[in-house]
Scaffold this motif. Structure first.
Motif, PDB file in Angstrom:
ATOM      1  N   GLN A 153       0.440  -1.346   0.220  1.00  0.00           N
ATOM      2  CA  GLN A 153       0.031  -0.399   0.258  1.00  0.00           C
ATOM      3  C   GLN A 153       0.633   1.475  -0.126  1.00  0.00           C
ATOM      4  OE1 GLN A 153      -2.875  -0.648   3.800  1.00  0.00           O
ATOM      5  NE2 GLN A 153      -3.306  -2.241   2.222  1.00  0.00           N
ATOM      6  N   TYR A 154       1.854   1.441   0.430  1.00  0.00           N
ATOM      7  CA  TYR A 154       2.765   2.248   0.912  1.00  0.00           C
ATOM      8  C   TYR A 154       3.307   2.871  -1.049  1.00  0.00           C
ATOM      9  CZ  TYR A 154       2.671   3.643   5.627  1.00  0.00           C
ATOM     10  OH  TYR A 154       2.585   3.632   7.176  1.00  0.00           O
ATOM     11  N   ALA A 155       3.680   1.304  -0.832  1.00  0.00           N
ATOM     12  CA  ALA A 155       4.460   1.407  -2.638  1.00  0.00           C
ATOM     13  C   ALA A 155       3.272   2.241  -3.271  1.00  0.00           C
ATOM     14  CB  ALA A 155       5.723   0.594  -3.150  1.00  0.00           C
ATOM     15  N   LEU A 156       2.479   1.627  -3.545  1.00  0.00           N
ATOM     16  CA  LEU A 156       1.317   1.909  -4.386  1.00  0.00           C
ATOM     17  C   LEU A 156       0.760   3.794  -4.043  1.00  0.00           C
ATOM     18  CD1 LEU A 156      -0.356  -1.094  -5.285  1.00  0.00           C
ATOM     19  CD2 LEU A 156       1.228  -0.306  -6.078  1.00  0.00           C
ATOM     20  N   ARG A 157       1.030   4.345  -3.418  1.00  0.00           N
ATOM     21  CA  ARG A 157       1.208   5.230  -3.188  1.00  0.00           C
ATOM     22  C   ARG A 157       2.249   6.480  -3.187  1.00  0.00           C
ATOM     23  NH1 ARG A 157      -1.428   3.806   1.294  1.00  0.00           N
ATOM     24  NH2 ARG A 157       0.000   4.317   3.484  1.00  0.00           N
ATOM     25  N   GLY A 158       3.541   5.742  -3.948  1.00  0.00           N
ATOM     26  CA  GLY A 158       4.833   6.305  -4.320  1.00  0.00           C
ATOM     27  C   GLY A 158       5.716   7.176  -2.850  1.00  0.00           C
ATOM     28  N   GLU A 159       5.466   6.180  -1.560  1.00  0.00           N
ATOM     29  CA  GLU A 159       6.048   6.771  -0.414  1.00  0.00           C
ATOM     30  C   GLU A 159       7.527   5.531  -0.700  1.00  0.00           C
ATOM     31  OE1 GLU A 159       4.004   7.047   2.674  1.00  0.00           O
ATOM     32  OE2 GLU A 159       2.107   7.399   1.250  1.00  0.00           O
ATOM     33  N   SER A 160       8.582   5.618  -0.072  1.00  0.00           N
ATOM     34  CA  SER A 160       9.224   5.292  -0.543  1.00  0.00           C
ATOM     35  C   SER A 160       9.646   5.026   1.327  1.00  0.00           C
ATOM     36  CB  SER A 160      11.493   5.539  -0.572  1.00  0.00           C
ATOM     37  OG  SER A 160      10.787   6.009  -2.195  1.00  0.00           O
ATOM     38  N   GLY A 161      10.859   3.639   2.338  1.00  0.00           N
ATOM     39  CA  GLY A 161      10.664   3.426   3.707  1.00  0.00           C
ATOM     40  C   GLY A 161      10.672   2.218   3.644  1.00  0.00           C
ATOM     41  N   ALA A 162      10.489   2.146   5.054  1.00  0.00           N
ATOM     42  CA  ALA A 162      10.471   0.913   6.064  1.00  0.00           C
ATOM     43  C   ALA A 162       9.719   0.786   6.543  1.00  0.00           C
ATOM     44  CB  ALA A 162      11.750   0.446   5.678  1.00  0.00           C
ATOM     45  N   ILE A 163       9.038   0.069   7.846  1.00  0.00           N
ATOM     46  CA  ILE A 163       7.813  -0.078   8.279  1.00  0.00           C
ATOM     47  C   ILE A 163       8.004  -1.791   9.415  1.00  0.00           C
ATOM     48  CG2 ILE A 163       6.686   1.216   8.365  1.00  0.00           C
ATOM     49  CD1 ILE A 163       4.551  -0.695   6.358  1.00  0.00           C
ATOM     50  N   ARG A 164       7.589  -1.986  10.238  1.00  0.00           N
ATOM     51  CA  ARG A 164       7.535  -3.181  11.163  1.00  0.00           C
ATOM     52  C   ARG A 164       5.941  -3.378  10.907  1.00  0.00           C
ATOM     53  NH1 ARG A 164       9.041  -4.504  17.364  1.00  0.00           N
ATOM     54  NH2 ARG A 164       8.096  -6.637  16.610  1.00  0.00           N
ATOM     55  N   THR A 165       6.235  -4.668  10.170  1.00  0.00           N
ATOM     56  CA  THR A 165       5.022  -5.686   9.392  1.00  0.00           C
ATOM     57  C   THR A 165       4.419  -6.988  10.041  1.00  0.00           C
ATOM     58  OG1 THR A 165       3.108  -4.852   7.734  1.00  0.00           O
ATOM     59  CG2 THR A 165       5.421  -5.065   7.035  1.00  0.00           C
ATOM     60  N   LEU A 166       3.512  -7.176   9.039  1.00  0.00           N
ATOM     61  CA  LEU A 166       3.251  -8.607   9.111  1.00  0.00           C
ATOM     62  C   LEU A 166       3.305  -9.212   7.492  1.00  0.00           C
ATOM     63  CD1 LEU A 166       0.872  -8.741  11.925  1.00  0.00           C
ATOM     64  CD2 LEU A 166       2.781  -9.188  12.128  1.00  0.00           C
ATOM     65  N   ASP A 167       4.152  -9.874   7.224  1.00  0.00           N
ATOM     66  CA  ASP A 167       3.974 -10.677   6.312  1.00  0.00           C
ATOM     67  C   ASP A 167       2.704 -11.859   5.379  1.00  0.00           C
ATOM     68  OD1 ASP A 167       4.354 -13.418   7.209  1.00  0.00           O
ATOM     69  OD2 ASP A 167       6.389 -13.536   6.631  1.00  0.00           O
ATOM     70  N   LEU A 168       2.225 -12.897   4.613  1.00  0.00           N
ATOM     71  CA  LEU A 168       1.783 -13.355   4.516  1.00  0.00           C
ATOM     72  C   LEU A 168       1.478 -14.273   4.993  1.00  0.00           C
ATOM     73  CD1 LEU A 168       1.815 -13.919  -0.166  1.00  0.00           C
ATOM     74  CD2 LEU A 168       0.184 -12.769   2.031  1.00  0.00           C
ATOM     75  N   GLU A 169       1.972 -14.633   5.966  1.00  0.00           N
ATOM     76  CA  GLU A 169       2.357 -15.805   6.732  1.00  0.00           C
ATOM     77  C   GLU A 169       1.883 -15.530   8.288  1.00  0.00           C
ATOM     78  OE1 GLU A 169       5.175 -18.760   6.184  1.00  0.00           O
ATOM     79  OE2 GLU A 169       4.663 -19.075   3.763  1.00  0.00           O
TER      80      GLU A 169
END
Length: 229
Positions: A153-169
């Motif tokens: 979601q961040y990438a498709l908004r044109g943003e660059s960076g990194a976050i702590r989140t959950l993957d598909l699993e």
């Protein structure tokens, strides 16, 4: 033809025979976006206006995954504007890349991206502007909708960076994200949280001691100063 001009059908066929990249074929559009020639020959497409109008602009463009152009085939379209010095109109050449999990490993396009990926420690994948997977090391995920992932979601908004989140699993990861220049696509990388924090673990006790000193020493100084006053 009688004027010595090359017909679109033979021109597109020649281009198609000389390239190995576009496994979905080539299309030529006229100035209004209508398909006038195809290779391999697909007479049912000639005369259609089936492509995204954004692909008929004045610059090279990359589409999202297109599902309604060729029956039972999903493709990505790459477009180049064509100019004719002897005519006022402008056309567009469209190269089609098959974006399906069953052909990914044999795709020249996929293999070129895979060559850039080999040796990377983290997971990396590319989604189109709708969040559908274009490239993923797990080819079974190609074409899947991952727009629910926070990094996507961040990438498709044109943003660059990194976050702590959950993957598909559901595992905790650090997701890096960035838009792919010149496209509506997004690039996402994922690395396990444990791997990211592993390097700092030997210093955890030392950092806790520093934190404690940072709290205790000022308190002692303040207490001593108050008693002196």
């Amino acid at each position: 033809d009688s004027a010595g001009r090359v017909q679109p059908e033979s021109l597109v066929e020649t281009w198609h025979n000389n390239t190995l990249l576009f496994d979905g074929g080539l299309l030529m559009l006229n100035a209004t976006g209508q398909i006038v020639a195809t290779a391999p020959h697909r007479p049912e497409l000639v005369g259609q206006y089936a492509l995204d109008p954004l692909l008929t602009g004045d610059e090279r463009r990359y589409s999202n995954i297109i599902s309604d152009l060729i029956p039972d085939t999903e493709v990505i379209a790459l477009s180049w504007p064509l100019y004719d010095s002897e005519a006022p109109s402008r056309g567009t050449l469209i190269g089609l890349l098959r974006a399906q999990r069953d052909v990914a490993r044999g795709s020249t396009f996929y293999q070129r991206i895979w060559g850039l990926y080999i040796g990377r420690g983290e997971m990396a994948f590319i989604c189109d502007g709708n969040g559908r997977v274009i490239f993923h090391p797990d080819t079974f995920l190609i074409g899947e909708d991952l727009s629910n992932l926070e990094g996507v979601q961040y990438a498709l908004r044109g943003e660059s960076g990194a976050i702590r989140t959950l993957d598909l699993e559901g595992r905790t990861v650090v997701a890096g994200f960035a838009p792919v220049p010149g496209t509506a696509w997004g690039l996402v990388t994922e690395e396990g949280w444990a791997a990211v924090t592993r390097a700092s673990r030997p210093y955890t006790r030392f950092l806790l001691i520093l934190l404690a000193l940072g709290v205790i020493v000022p308190a002692i100084v303040a207490a001593f100063g108050t008693r002196r006053i």
